[in-house]
Every structure is written in C-alpha cells, then in structure tokens.
Design an enzyme around this catalytic site. Structure first.
Site, mmCIF file in Angstrom:
data_model
loop_
_atom_site.group_PDB
_atom_site.id
_atom_site.type_symbol
_atom_site.label_atom_id
_atom_site.label_comp_id
_atom_site.label_asym_id
_atom_site.label_seq_id
_atom_site.Cartn_x
_atom_site.Cartn_y
_atom_site.Cartn_z
ATOM 1 N N ASP A 225 0.834 -1.202 0.000
ATOM 2 C CA ASP A 225 0.000 0.000 0.000
ATOM 3 C C ASP A 225 0.877 1.262 0.000
ATOM 4 O O ASP A 225 1.860 1.341 0.737
ATOM 5 C CB ASP A 225 -0.868 -0.022 1.274
ATOM 6 C CG ASP A 225 -1.907 1.078 1.306
ATOM 7 O OD1 ASP A 225 -2.809 1.047 0.456
ATOM 8 O OD2 ASP A 225 -1.828 1.964 2.189
ATOM 9 N N GLU A 274 14.425 -15.512 0.227
ATOM 10 C CA GLU A 274 14.861 -16.596 1.125
ATOM 11 C C GLU A 274 13.803 -17.689 1.200
ATOM 12 O O GLU A 274 14.078 -18.799 1.616
ATOM 13 C CB GLU A 274 15.030 -16.069 2.556
ATOM 14 C CG GLU A 274 16.237 -15.232 2.800
ATOM 15 C CD GLU A 274 16.159 -14.646 4.209
ATOM 16 O OE1 GLU A 274 15.542 -15.259 5.113
ATOM 17 O OE2 GLU A 274 16.691 -13.542 4.392
HETATM 18 C C1 GLC Z 1 -4.256 3.109 -0.615
HETATM 19 C C2 GLC Z 1 -5.502 2.281 -0.473
HETATM 20 C C3 GLC Z 1 -6.623 3.179 -0.075
HETATM 21 C C4 GLC Z 1 -6.264 3.834 1.240
HETATM 22 C C5 GLC Z 1 -4.933 4.543 1.145
HETATM 23 C C6 GLC Z 1 -4.419 4.899 2.492
HETATM 24 O O1 GLC Z 1 -4.376 4.026 -1.634
HETATM 25 O O2 GLC Z 1 -5.755 1.578 -1.657
HETATM 26 O O3 GLC Z 1 -7.832 2.485 0.026
HETATM 27 O O4 GLC Z 1 -7.265 4.747 1.594
HETATM 28 O O5 GLC Z 1 -3.957 3.724 0.577
HETATM 29 O O6 GLC Z 1 -3.971 3.748 3.142
#
Ligand code: GLC
Length: 559
Positions: A225, A274
């Site tokens: 993310d 790993e």
């Molecule tokens: C990413 C996720 C989104 C979230 C953001 C903050 O873009 O896909 O849903 O709100 O990160 O974590």
C-alpha cells in the site's frame, strides 16, 4: 457464432498451472475486499470465513491468486488501511486461525493468497503511536513518526504546507499529556493514519519482521500500500501551489516517489527470496509516469506494479494504444510484466466510468448509460486480458456491477467523504457488498443485512442469476479466463504487433492470437483471423470478413 467457446478449466489444470514458475508474470489476480465479499456470521460485515467458503467460486472463475485488502486489527477509520496491529486479525473479520484456514484451503484449491501490507502509516491506535503521544515531546517513540513543532509564534501553524490526499492539511496538532496544545504529526491520509518515519531503523526492522510473520503463515505475496510514499524529501520542504491531490494521482511532490524508497524494496526482496514458492510483491505506486513506475519492478525490487495510467485511460482506441505501447516499452528494459487493472476499491467501477462519453475521471457519482457502460466494460476486460502481462480483477466486476451512485450520505464511510473540500470521496460506491443470490436479505452476502445498503435489483446481477446464463458477464469472464489458461501464449511475452485497423479500432497480433477491439459506437468490418476464441458480443463472419459490433472485443486464433 457462439460467444463462448471454452468450458471452465478442470481443477487438475488449475493446480498444475498454479505451480508453474514465474506464475505471476501472466497471472490473473482477483481482489477481495473482505468487508464486502461474504459474511459468514450475519453481522452485515464480510469476514475471512466468508471468503474461505467462497474459494471454490474463485477457483471455478479461473483466477490464479487472490489479493485480500487489509483484515488486520484496526479501528477502521479508513476501512482497515489504518492498522493497529499488523500481526492480528480484526475480530470483525475473524482471527489468525481463520487466516490460516483460508490460506491452507486456497492452496489446496490451487489458488495463491496475497495480503495487503500498509507500511506508509499505522493507525493512531497503534501501540507505538499511543505511547508517542502519552510520553510527550522528546519521547523516542515520536521519532518513529514525523512529529514537529508548529510554525508561528505559538506553534499554531502546521510545520509545512503539505496536504492530505483526503483533503485538508496533512498535519494535526496534538494535545500534550499536560493538556497544552503541542507538536504536530504528519498524516498524508486521514488524521487517524500517522505516517511512519522510514529513516528510523526501528521502522524498517519492524516491517521486515512483519513480512516474515506473514511469509511464515504461508502467504504467497504482498500488495504494498502506498509503496511510493515511505520516504519523504529531506527537510520536508514545502509543496508550493498545488491542486488537491488525487488518489492514484500522478503529481510530483516531496512526499511521493522519492528515490529513497527503492532501498527499502531491495531489502525486502532479499527476504522474500529466502522463502520457497515464487512469492511476490505488487506495488501500489502512484508515480508521474509509467517509466517511473518501472523503477519499482527492477529485477532486485518488487515484482509487479499496478498500471494506474492504464486504469485512467478512456475507452478510446488512440489513447489505449498509446498507453499500451508506452507501458510495454517501459517494462521491457527492467524485464517486468505489465500489470493491467481496470477497477479496484478506490475508483468508480469501470462499468460506470465507461457509461459516460465525456472524460469524468476515476471518481464519479453519475450513473450514465448503464447498458453502454456494461458493453464497454466487457469489451475493455477482454482487451485487457489479451495483453501480455498480468491482470487484476476487482470483486464484482465479473458480474458487471456498476458503482452504486446514490448511496445516502448518512451510510457513507469513506473518510475522504468527510474531509470536505478534499477528494470527492465516492469510494463507497464500489464497495457495496456483492450479490450472490437473486433474493434474500442481502442477496446471499450473509444472513443479516449489509454494512452498505445494496440497491434494488442487485439480485438480478447475482452469481446465481448469471451462472450458466449464456451471454452473462460472469460466463464471459469464466470463458475468457479458461481460454487464457488453455492458450498459454495469451498472457506471455512483452510485445504486441499492431495491425492496420479502421479509426477507433485496435487490432494486434501476438503469435497466433489476434485481438480486435472496436471502441466506436458503430459496428465495423474487419478481416477474420482464423477461429474466434471469444468475443464480448456476437460476431458474424462471411467471406473472410467479420462484423464486429459497436464496443466489442474479439479474440481469434490462427492455429
Ligand atoms: C491506498 C488504499 C486506499 C487507502 C490509502 C491509504 O491508496 O488503496 O484504500 O485509503 O492507501 O492507506
């Protein structure tokens, strides 16, 4: 001529295919949004046991792997993207034993499991952050986040001019333990999502340990993310005059896509390597250009990176061709597959995006012409699945679900919505629980209600309604994925050979395959190229020519 020419692949084929090396280079990966997939205990919220019970559906659909959005312990200020404990399952989704059972069952069915990793920020309820607040200025825990004194005489102004992606300033001032207004902390998203300071060694140590925790649990990979956000420019310089930042945007800023992030991924890659089993990372990296995205998938970094430039492209032959060429050209030198995607939990579903003729962007709240949107979405999906590389599907797109554009404001939960002038915050519209059955209180989603209301008529879009129905979107997806599995050449390679085609039509060859996508509102006549493998609408052929209806994609094989 029939639209569908192949039956879903038998399970034995699935298991074999899932084991092939470098499986991810041409994999089709299905995103499950756990809140909205299946609810096993009738509390209106999807859960891991619900996902587990529906794994056979995903196997039969024919995908290679499942990516699960976060199910970790979280106060849910941003639907789980605010993690309080990275090694625990939130009770609303189940527990670690459920996660274990889900991973095991998936593997038995020949499906891989990719989990979400949220390293840019934690929840404000994370132990570190709570202690950082409680211990006051000077606490060593504050160094693991970005705490700063404010500007202005009394420190009443934020330390710099950065904005949150969800709208409003990216800084919030805390009240110190003695009750006085104190320092500020950085949050590029909601105030409940403080950004980690990746210059602090404890942060890196912690995430390496979290990686190992889930690798030891048996996961096959991680979706990273905000992979572009971890490292901020030295000294946190001002952003300057700027439009409101957008989710999945391509702005150049001092806090996104800094070169320093790559050192993190090179380290992570050595950890993954790993482990046995060909496990992968996929980056959610918003960068200014596809060429910058390619930096994340250099051979010693991550494996895949979502192609958001493609996601944002209109249903227009010229634009599509340009972005396809540019993507393949950018990925070739680093040896990574292109990673195509049309929908996810952050954007308006493509069946609704394509229901409009004007360019409205990826966050819209207008239904448009639903029939047109669905025709184009089906054609767009077949085009995507004919391209070399990997592709991601978002739950419900195989049912042709539109965005729910008329959710009453009081049921909305997207934090962006509540941050006023910022992001338009329409993400709830693509997060409505999916319909499994024609009838029932939540159309088979669960025995209770659903956390976001499902619209009337949702049952006619359900799995039950579409299963086995000739011409349904579900059967189109199943057939397309079955053909892709049978014809291994379809996802392979790194190039397409463009063929001459009328204005508004894309035509390309890849070995023995030919794909033609008519993006216009009129049917076109194109040379027939052998045997039709699949088409998103009825294609008729006569005397070596094929009539391809408006907004239709067709695959041929010359073999
Ligand atoms: C990413 C996720 C989104 C979230 C953001 C903050 O873009 O896909 O849903 O709100 O990160 O974590």
């Amino acid at each position: 001529m029939s639209q569908h020419s192949a039956d879903p692949a038998p399970n034995t084929v699935l298991a074999t295919v899932a084991r092939h090396r470098d499986w991810w280079r041409d994999a089709v990966i299905y995103q499950v949004y756990p809140r909205s997939f299946a609810d096993s205990n009738g509390d209106g919220m999807g859960d891991l046991e619900g996902v587990r019970s529906r794994l056979p559906y995903l196997r039969d659909l024919g995908v290679d792997a499942v990516w699960l959005s976060p199910f970790y312990a979280s106060p849910q200020a941003d639907a789980g993207y605010d993690v309080a404990d990275y090694r625990a399952v939130d009770p609303m989704f189940g527990n670690l034993l459920d996660a274990d059972a889900l991973i095991r069952d998936a593997h038995e069915l020949g499906l891989r499991i990719i989990v979400d990793l949220v390293p840019n920020h934690s929840s404000d309820q994370h132990e570190w952050f709570k202690r950082a607040l409680a211990e006051g200025p000077g606490s060593p825990l504050r160094e693991r986040y970005h705490f700063r004194p404010g500007e202005g005489e009394g420190g009443e102004l934020p330390p710099n001019d950065w904005e949150s992606v969800f709208g409003g300033p990216a800084w919030t001032r805390v009240t110190e333990p003695d009750g006085t207004p104190g320092e500020w902390y950085l949050h590029l998203f909601a105030p409940q999502q403080p950004d980690f300071n990746w210059n602090h060694p404890a942060v890196g140590d912690e995430f390496r340990s979290i990686l190992r925790f889930w690798l030891d649990m048996g996961v096959d990979g991680f979706r990273v993310d905000v992979a572009h956000g971890l490292v901020k420019a030295e000294g946190l310089p001002d952003l300057g005059a700027h439009d409101q930042l957008k989710l999945l945007g391509n702005d150049v800023t001092p806090f996104f896509d800094q070169d320093g992030v790559h050192a993190v991924y090179r380290q992570w890659r050595t950890i993954l390597d790993e482990y046995t089993g060909d496990r992968i990372f996929v980056a959610e990296a918003w960068t200014p250009t596809i060429e910058r995205t390619a930096n994340y998938v250099r051979p010693d970094e991550l494996h895949q990176a979502f192609n958001f430039q493609y996601l944002g492209t209109h249903w227009d032959a010229r634009e599509l061709r340009a972005v396809i060429d540019r993507t393949l050209d950018a990925m070739r030198p680093v040896g990574a597959p292109a990673t195509w995607v049309l929908s996810n939990h952050d954007v308006t579903r493509h069946a609704t995006r394509f229901a409009h003729d004007s360019a409205l962007g990826t966050q819209i709240r207008l239904a448009g012409d639903r029939e047109l949107g669905l025709r184009r979405a089906r054609a767009a999906t077949l085009l995507m699945l004919a391209l070399p590389g990997s592709a991601y599907l978002y739950q419900g797109e195989e049912l042709g679900l539109p965005d729910v554009v008329d959710l009453p404001d009081e049921v909305r939960q997207d934090p962006a919505y509540f941050r006023g002038a910022g992001q338009d915050g329409f993400r709830d519209g693509c997060r409505v629980p999916i319909p499994w059955t024609r009838t029932g209180s939540s159309y088979g989603f669960g025995a209770g209600g659903s956390w976001l209301p499902q619209p009337e008529g949702w049952g006619e879009l359900s799995v039950e309604a579409q299963q086995g129905a000739p011409g349904s979107t579900l059967e189109l997806y199943r057939s397309a994925l079955a053909v892709r599995r049978e014809q291994r050449g379809l996802g392979a390679g790194d190039a397409v050979e463009w063929l001459r085609a009328p204005e508004g039509v894309l035509a390309f060859r890849r070995g023995e395959f030919v794909c033609v996508a008519n993006t216009t509102g009129e049917s076109v006549t194109a040379p027939a190229h052998g045997r039709v493998l699949i088409a998103s609408d009825e294609v008729t052929e006569a005397n070596g020519e094929a009539k391809v209806p408006a907004d239709t994609t067709v695959w041929w094989t010359t073999a």
